[in-house]
Design a protein around this motif. Structure first.
Motif, mmCIF file in Angstrom:
data_model
loop_
_atom_site.group_PDB
_atom_site.id
_atom_site.type_symbol
_atom_site.label_atom_id
_atom_site.label_comp_id
_atom_site.label_asym_id
_atom_site.label_seq_id
_atom_site.Cartn_x
_atom_site.Cartn_y
_atom_site.Cartn_z
ATOM 1 N N ASN A 1 -8.365 1.167 -6.068
ATOM 2 C CA ASN A 1 -8.725 -0.030 -6.841
ATOM 3 C C ASN A 1 -8.269 -1.309 -6.155
ATOM 4 O O ASN A 1 -8.028 -2.327 -6.803
ATOM 5 C CB ASN A 1 -8.101 0.038 -8.234
ATOM 6 N N LEU A 2 -8.150 -1.252 -4.822
ATOM 7 C CA LEU A 2 -7.771 -2.427 -4.041
ATOM 8 C C LEU A 2 -8.914 -3.443 -4.064
ATOM 9 O O LEU A 2 -10.074 -3.108 -3.825
ATOM 10 C CB LEU A 2 -7.465 -2.013 -2.598
ATOM 11 N N LEU B 1 -4.260 4.476 -8.098
ATOM 12 C CA LEU B 1 -4.779 3.103 -8.080
ATOM 13 C C LEU B 1 -5.096 2.602 -6.682
ATOM 14 O O LEU B 1 -5.599 1.484 -6.532
ATOM 15 C CB LEU B 1 -3.763 2.160 -8.733
ATOM 16 N N VAL B 2 -4.803 3.384 -5.661
ATOM 17 C CA VAL B 2 -5.001 2.925 -4.283
ATOM 18 C C VAL B 2 -6.464 2.556 -4.030
ATOM 19 O O VAL B 2 -6.768 1.591 -3.314
ATOM 20 C CB VAL B 2 -4.526 4.001 -3.280
ATOM 21 N N TYR C 1 -4.123 -4.774 -6.451
ATOM 22 C CA TYR C 1 -4.570 -3.528 -7.068
ATOM 23 C C TYR C 1 -4.690 -3.720 -8.581
ATOM 24 O O TYR C 1 -3.926 -4.471 -9.182
ATOM 25 C CB TYR C 1 -3.586 -2.394 -6.769
ATOM 26 N N GLU D 1 0.835 -1.200 0.000
ATOM 27 C CA GLU D 1 0.000 0.000 0.000
ATOM 28 C C GLU D 1 0.871 1.252 0.000
ATOM 29 O O GLU D 1 0.581 2.232 -0.714
ATOM 30 C CB GLU D 1 -0.926 0.010 1.220
ATOM 31 N N MET E 1 2.285 1.644 -3.468
ATOM 32 C CA MET E 1 1.262 2.143 -4.385
ATOM 33 C C MET E 1 0.987 3.623 -4.132
ATOM 34 O O MET E 1 0.832 4.406 -5.085
ATOM 35 C CB MET E 1 -0.034 1.339 -4.223
#
Length: 529
Positions: free
Chosen positions: A51-52, A48-49, A59, A38, A41
C-alpha cells in the motif's frame, strides 16, 4: 578583465557546489529513510507494504471505509473544509499529539482548558495549513494492493470520504522539517524530532463546502432548540420578522415576544445571526441551555446531530453542570434577594446606550456547552477546579477598535440595562472569524521533570529502538547509547530538573475557524444604584 571574471567564477562555483551537496545530502537521507521505513513496515506491518503511495512515499492502512460513495462525495471532489479527529505517534507507539481526551488522560497531558474535538481545516487544490501527509491522503486516490483490497472488501483505488478512518505511516519529508509538538493540551508523551517518521490515525467526521452557511445553520438550529428566534429586519415583511420595535408598547418588543415563546431576537436589523435573549435569568432551570440538538438546513434537511461536550471526565461527564453554575451565580450575584430584571421592573431603567461604558461578568462557551473563558471565579472553580487568578470585570467601552473583545458585544450591550443578565449567540463573523484562535501551552518557573537534554536523548533512544530494537545492531546500539548516555546525564546532573522549583503551565484554549459562540453576561449596576 579576464582575471576579474575568473575571480567572480570562483565564489559562484562554490555556491553551486554547496547547493549541489545540500541537495545530494537531502536526497541521500530521503533514500535512506525510505529504505529504513520499508524495513520497519516489512518487519512490523508486512500486509501494508503493497500500500505504498508513490506520491509522498507513505503507507496506508484502512481501518474503516466510511460512507458509500454512491451517497456522498469524496474529499478530493472539490475544495472544502474538513473536520477530522486524529492522533499521532512515533514508531515506538509513543503518543506525540492527540485530539482525543481519553488518550490525553492516559499520557497525563489532559487539561480542562482544552476542547478535545476534531480538527477543522481547509483542504483545497493547494495545501495551506494541513500536515503534508494528511493533505496528500485527502486529495489523492489511495492505491491499495490487490490482495489487501480484496481481503478488506475495498476498491484498489480508495478515496477518503465522510466516515473514513485510516492510519498513515509517513516519512519525515511529508511531516515537518522541524518535527512535531502538540500545543494547547493536545501534547503527547514526547515531541517528534525532525527527520523522524510519523504514524497518524485520522477519522473524517464532516466535509463542509460552505463553512459560513454551515455555522449559520448551526446557530439557527441552536436557537430553535432553545426557544424560537424572531428576526428584526429593515423591511420586517417576512413571517417571523418585524422592524425594530419603537418602544415597550410595541407588540414585537423582546419582552412581549418572550411571553409568546420567542426567546431570541436579532441584536441588530443590519447584522445577520447575532441573537440575544434579553430576558435570561441564570437562576431559573427553565433558562438552562440545551446543547443536544439537530442541525438542519434552510430546507429542514438534517445535517448532523449536535452533542453536548462530554469526554467522560469532570466537569464534562453528563453531570448537573448547568445547575451547579446556576447555583454559583445565584450565590455570587443574588445572595440577598432574587434576581429582578431591571427592564421588566421599570421602564425608566438606565440602559448602557451607544456611548455608555459598563463592567461585565461573562461565561463564554461553544455551542456544545464547552466553557472556554470566564472571569467569574466561582465558575472557574467548577470548570477547572481552580481559579488561577482573581477574576475582574470586563471593562466595556463604545470604542470597538480599542477592544480585545469580540465585536458581537457592540451590537448587544448598548440595548441592555445596568444590573441586567442577558445571553447572546453569534456566528464567527462577529467572533473569531475564519481563522479562529490558536491554542498554546506556556510554562514558566523551574523544571519539575526531565531536562530538555535528557528528553532529546529519550527521543533518539526511542527512534533507534523503533528501527533496530530486535536486531543485532539494535542490541549493540541500544546498549551503547543507553549505558553511556544514561550514565552521563544522571552522573553529571542532566537527568531530572530541579523538583523544588514550582512551575506554572498556562493553556490558551483553541477556537477553531468558523466557530459560533454563546455568551452569558451580567452588567454590573451603575455606580450608586
Amino acid at each position: 578583465m579576464k582575471l576579474i571574471t575568473r575571480l567572480l567564477y570562483l565564489p559562484l562555483a562554490g555556491v553551486l557546489l554547496l547547493a549541489s551537496c545540500a541537495k545530494e545530502e537531502s536526497e541521500s537521507y530521503d533514500k535512506f529513510e525510505d529504505q529504513a521505513l520499508e524495513a520497519w513496515m516489512t518487519q512490523n506491518r508486512p500486509e501494508l507494504v503493497g500500500n505504498l503511495q508513490s506520491d509522498g512515499g507513505y503507507y496506508v492502512e484502512v481501518l474503516e471505509a466510511g460512507e458509500d460513495l454512491s451517497t456522498v462525495k469524496p474529499i478530493r471532489d472539490t475544495a472544502c473544509w474538513v473536520r477530522f479527529d486524529f492522533s499521532g505517534r512515533d514508531l515506538s507507539g509513543n503518543i506525540v499529539l492527540t485530539r482525543r481526551a481519553a488518550e490525553a488522560k492516559l499520557v497525563n497531558t489532559f487539561t480542562k482548558y482544552t476542547h478535545y474535538v476534531p480538527y477543522y481545516r481547509y483542504c483545497g487544490t493547494v495545501n495551506t495549513s494541513l500536515l503534508e501527509g494528511t493533505y496528500l491522503a485527502m486529495r489523492n486516490v489511495l492505491h491499495l494492493s490487490a490482495e489487501y483490497a480484496a481481503g478488506h472488501g475495498l476498491s484498489e483505488d480508495f478515496e477518503l470520504r465522510k466516515g473514513s478512518k485510516v492510519r498513515l505511516y509517513l516519512p519525515s519529508r511529508i511531516v515537518s522539517s522541524s518535527g512535531v509538538e502538540g500545543q494547547g493540551g493536545y501534547e503527547g508523551q514526547y515531541s517528534l524530532s525532525s527527520q523522524r517518521p510519523f504514524i497518524i490515525e485520522m477519522e473524517i467526521r464532516e466535509i463542509v463546502k460552505n463553512p459560513l452557511e454551515s455555522e449559520g445553520s448551526e446557530v439557527d438550529s441552536f436557537c430553535a432548540s432553545n426557544g424560537s428566534q424572531w428576526l428584526y429586519t429593515t423591511e420586517g415583511d417576512e413571517e417571523g420578522s418585524s422592524k425594530i420595535p419603537t418602544g415597550y408598547d410595541d407588540e414585537n418588543h423582546p419582552y412581549k415576544l418572550r411571553e409568546k415563546g420567542y426567546r431570541w431576537v436579532s441584536a441588530c436589523d443590519s447584522v445577520a445571526q447575532v441573537y440575544v435573549d434579553v430576558c435570561y435569568d441564570p437562576t431559573k432551570a427553565s433558562d438552562y441551555l440545551n446543547f443536544n440538538f439537530p442541525v438542519r438546513s434552510e430546507k429542514n434537511e438534517l445535517l448532523w446531530d449536535n452533542k453536548a461536550y462530554d469526554v467522560g471526565f469532570e466537569p464534562y461527564n453528563g453531570s448537573d453542570l448547568e445547575a451547579r453554575i446556576s447555583e454559583a451565580l445565584k450565590k455570587r450575584f443574588h445572595a440577598d434577594e432574587d434576581y429582578k430584571h431591571p427592564g421588566l421592573e421599570s421602564r425608566d431603567a438606565d440602559s448602557v446606550g451607544m456611548d455608555g461604558e459598563a463592567r461585565i461578568w461573562y461565561i463564554a462557551r461553544m455551542l456544545d456547552g464547552f466553557i472556554y473563558d470566564t472571569n467569574i471565579d466561582e465558575v472557574k472553580e467548577i470548570i477547572y477546579g481552580e481559579a488561577d487568578s482573581e477574576g475582574s470585570a470586563l471593562t466595556y467601552t463604545p470604542d470597538e477598535d480599542q477592544s480585545s473583545q469580540i465585536s458581537a458585544y457592540y451590537y448587544v450591550v448598548p440595548n441592555l440595562c445596568y444590573g441586567q443578565w442577558a445571553e447572546f449567540v453569534t456566528v464567527s463573523t462577529r467572533g473569531y472569524g475564519a481563522t479562529g484562535r490558536t491554542g498554546s501551552t506556556t510554562t514558566s518557573g523551574g523544571s519539575t521533570g526531565y531536562s530538555s537534554s535528557y528528553l532529546d536523548y529519550l527521543n533518539y533512544y526511542n527512534y533507534y529502538n523503533s528501527y533496530y530494537g530486535n536486531s543485532y545492531y539494535g542490541n549493540y546500539y541500544n546498549n551503547y547509547y543507553y549505558n553511556y548516555l544514561n550514565s552521563y546525564y544522571y552522573n553529571y546532573g542532566y537527568g531530572y530538573g530541579d523538583t523544588t522549583t514550582e512551575t506554572t503551565t498556562t493553556i490558551s484554549t483553541e477556537i477553531p475557524p468558523y466557530t459560533p459562540l454563546v455568551y452569558q453576561i451580567y452588567i454590573e449596576p451603575a455606580e450608586g444604584k
